[in-house]
Design an enzyme around this catalytic site. Structure first.
Site, short mmCIF file in Angstrom:
data_model
loop_
_atom_site.label_atom_id
_atom_site.label_comp_id
_atom_site.label_asym_id
_atom_site.label_seq_id
_atom_site.Cartn_x
_atom_site.Cartn_y
_atom_site.Cartn_z
N TYR A 20 0.84 -1.20 0.00
CA TYR A 20 0.00 0.00 0.00
C TYR A 20 0.88 1.25 0.00
O TYR A 20 0.62 2.22 -0.74
CB TYR A 20 -0.92 0.02 1.22
CG TYR A 20 -1.68 1.31 1.37
CD1 TYR A 20 -2.80 1.58 0.60
CD2 TYR A 20 -1.26 2.30 2.27
CE1 TYR A 20 -3.49 2.79 0.71
CE2 TYR A 20 -1.93 3.50 2.39
CZ TYR A 20 -3.05 3.74 1.62
OH TYR A 20 -3.71 4.93 1.73
N SER A 52 -2.55 12.70 8.37
CA SER A 52 -3.54 12.50 7.31
C SER A 52 -4.94 12.35 7.89
O SER A 52 -5.12 11.79 8.98
CB SER A 52 -3.19 11.23 6.52
OG SER A 52 -4.24 10.87 5.64
N GLN A 112 -3.72 17.33 7.54
CA GLN A 112 -4.10 17.25 6.12
C GLN A 112 -5.58 16.91 6.01
O GLN A 112 -6.07 15.97 6.64
CB GLN A 112 -3.26 16.19 5.41
CG GLN A 112 -3.64 15.93 3.97
CD GLN A 112 -4.68 14.83 3.84
OE1 GLN A 112 -4.76 13.93 4.68
NE2 GLN A 112 -5.51 14.91 2.80
N TYR A 146 -8.88 15.87 3.68
CA TYR A 146 -9.61 15.44 2.49
C TYR A 146 -11.01 16.02 2.59
O TYR A 146 -11.66 15.91 3.63
CB TYR A 146 -9.69 13.92 2.41
CG TYR A 146 -8.43 13.26 1.93
CD1 TYR A 146 -7.83 13.64 0.73
CD2 TYR A 146 -7.84 12.22 2.65
CE1 TYR A 146 -6.67 13.03 0.28
CE2 TYR A 146 -6.68 11.60 2.20
CZ TYR A 146 -6.11 12.01 1.02
OH TYR A 146 -4.96 11.41 0.57
N THR A 198 -5.66 18.62 0.49
CA THR A 198 -5.26 17.83 -0.68
C THR A 198 -6.27 18.05 -1.80
O THR A 198 -7.47 17.81 -1.63
CB THR A 198 -5.16 16.34 -0.34
OG1 THR A 198 -4.09 16.16 0.60
CG2 THR A 198 -4.88 15.50 -1.57
N ARG A 236 -4.78 1.43 -8.01
CA ARG A 236 -3.46 0.85 -7.70
C ARG A 236 -3.60 -0.66 -7.73
O ARG A 236 -4.27 -1.25 -6.87
CB ARG A 236 -2.99 1.36 -6.34
CG ARG A 236 -2.87 2.89 -6.32
CD ARG A 236 -3.12 3.49 -4.95
NE ARG A 236 -3.46 4.91 -5.07
CZ ARG A 236 -3.93 5.65 -4.08
NH1 ARG A 236 -4.11 5.12 -2.89
NH2 ARG A 236 -4.23 6.92 -4.28
N LYS A 261 -2.13 21.13 -1.40
CA LYS A 261 -1.28 20.02 -1.85
C LYS A 261 -1.86 19.40 -3.13
O LYS A 261 -3.06 19.17 -3.22
CB LYS A 261 -1.19 18.97 -0.75
CG LYS A 261 -0.36 17.74 -1.09
CD LYS A 261 -0.34 16.80 0.10
CE LYS A 261 0.52 15.57 -0.15
NZ LYS A 261 -0.10 14.65 -1.12
N HIS A 306 0.87 13.23 -5.88
CA HIS A 306 0.40 12.24 -4.91
C HIS A 306 1.29 11.00 -4.91
O HIS A 306 0.83 9.86 -4.77
CB HIS A 306 -1.05 11.85 -5.20
CG HIS A 306 -1.85 11.57 -3.96
ND1 HIS A 306 -2.64 12.53 -3.36
CD2 HIS A 306 -1.97 10.48 -3.18
CE1 HIS A 306 -3.23 12.02 -2.30
NE2 HIS A 306 -2.82 10.78 -2.16
N ARG A 348 0.51 8.14 -7.27
CA ARG A 348 -0.60 7.25 -6.90
C ARG A 348 -1.93 7.66 -7.52
O ARG A 348 -2.95 7.02 -7.28
CB ARG A 348 -0.73 7.22 -5.37
CG ARG A 348 0.46 6.60 -4.69
CD ARG A 348 0.49 6.88 -3.19
NE ARG A 348 -0.60 6.28 -2.46
CZ ARG A 348 -0.67 5.00 -2.10
NH1 ARG A 348 0.31 4.16 -2.43
NH2 ARG A 348 -1.69 4.53 -1.40
#
Length: 381
Positions: free
Chosen positions: A25, A107, A128, A130, A156, A165, A252, A276, A279
């Site tokens: 991961y 995060s 951070q 989201y 972000t 992924r 970001k 990122h 990713r």
């Protein structure tokens, strides 16, 4: 292995200790991973000027990032599921960063919560964000970051839609976990990791479970997360967040000059040139190759930072020479954490500091704040 001397050494140790699904991961990119590889490869293409017979005494790496003192121009990047590399991983990494004297960024998708990290640190860390469709949850999350006295909010901007992924899909990584013979075997071969995980209560997403509407446990988390990342996120939302937060704001995920100008227009304090970690959009340019263009576009209007592909102190020096005020490391500190816990994060930081200090000296500089393009022999982009 004897004492790790490089980030690559820490990566080897982490691979041996962390279950494959969680190591992969952290160590994966989207689709073909071409952008993930380019992030590293493009740093190697930049060549340094060797200088001799200059005074190399009394060197200093101290600088500031968004006005905050840092012992070197490096911060720990926000990384999801850090606490699955090592039990209580975010707490350990934050403590290591504080002791070392560099910023730590937590995060939204962390295992340990904002409150967990605040309980073991004395210096304000960065958070951070989201942005989810549930704006009430976003408001509460920002309020919790304020209550924890976080000194900067990092929004972000490049994860409105989740990149694919392949490693995660092949490993069956999900929330909640799907227990299969393959996953059980991965855990069975990592007994020390399992014992440490059994010794902590922090095995979920601490910022979400119990805080988001109708998410009371891991079984309800997967559906909530799948529908909550907001594909309509816009610059108007950034302005709303800035007003709600009221403190220092970093955006970001900037990889284009036009987006950099739009970010500067919001009045944010800094941007992070980032893809990122390779990713998200596979086939996008490396972060370091876009840094000079973005510096030219907005470097006189807003502080510019960079992440992606940094694996050494030399990489940090090259980024600073190209105009970055600060850099972020994600995988390097995760490798250290997975390999050796808090001591591994400190080891990763020491490796980078030592490489940065020696390389700066051999390029004829004594103060990181005087480093510029004059130390570079070749920049291929």
């Amino acid at each position: 292995m004897s004492k790790p001397l490089t980030i690559a050494d820490l990566k080897i140790l982490a691979r041996r200790r962390v279950p494959k699904m969680f190591f992969d991961y952290a160590d994966s990119g989207a689709w073909t991973e071409s952008t993930y590889r380019a992030n590293e490869d493009d740093f190697a293409k930049i060549k340094l000027r060797q200088r001799v017979l200059v005074d190399m005494t009394n060197r200093t790496l101290e600088t500031t990032m968004i006005g905050e003192k840092a012992m070197m121009p490096v911060a720990l990047a926000p990384t999801g599921m850090t606490g699955m590399q090592h039990a209580d991983g975010e707490m350990l990494a934050a403590k290591a960063a504080e002791e070392f004297g560099v910023p730590f960024t937590l995060s939204t998708m962390s295992i340990c919560s904002i409150e967990d990290v605040a309980s073991v640190t004395s210096k304000p860390f960065w958070f951070q964000l989201y942005v989810m469709k549930d704006r009430g949850f976003v408001e509460r999350l920002i309020g919790r970051a304020k209550a924890a006295k976080c000194s900067a909010l990092v929004v972000t901007a490049d994860l409105q839609i989740l990149g694919q992924r392949h490693k995660d899909l092949r490993n069956g990584l999900s929330a909640p976990p799907k227990w299969t013979l393959k996953s059980f075997m991965q855990l069975a071969t990592r007994p020390q990791w399992c014992l440490e995980m059994l010794g902590t209560k922090r095995r979920g997403f601490g910022n979400i479970v119990g805080h988001a509407s109708n998410v009371s446990d891991l079984s309800s988390l997967g559906a909530w997360t799948a529908e909550q990342f907001d594909p309509k996120l816009s610059w108007d939302d950034i302005r709303w967040i800035k007003d709600l937060w009221g403190g220092k704001l970093i955006i970001k995920g900037i990889l284009d000059e036009e987006d950099a100008r739009a970010a500067a227009d919001t009045g944010a304090d800094a941007i992070i040139v980032s893809n990122h970690g390779g990713r998200q959009l596979d086939g996008a340019p490396s972060s370091i190759s876009m840094l000079p263009k973005i510096i030219d576009a907005v470097g006189d209007r807003i502080e510019v930072h960079v992440d992606g592909g940094i694996r050494s102190g030399q990489d940090v020096l090259k980024a600073v020479a190209l105009g970055a005020r600060g850099t972020y490391i994600g995988r390097p500190f995760l490798y250290g954490l997975g390999a050796m816990g808090k001591d591994g994060v400190t080891t990763a930081l020491n490796v980078i500091r030592n490489e940065l200090d020696i390389t700066m000296a051999l390029c004829g500089k004594r103060d990181i704040q005087t480093v510029d393009r004059s130390i570079l022999a070749n920049v291929p982009f």
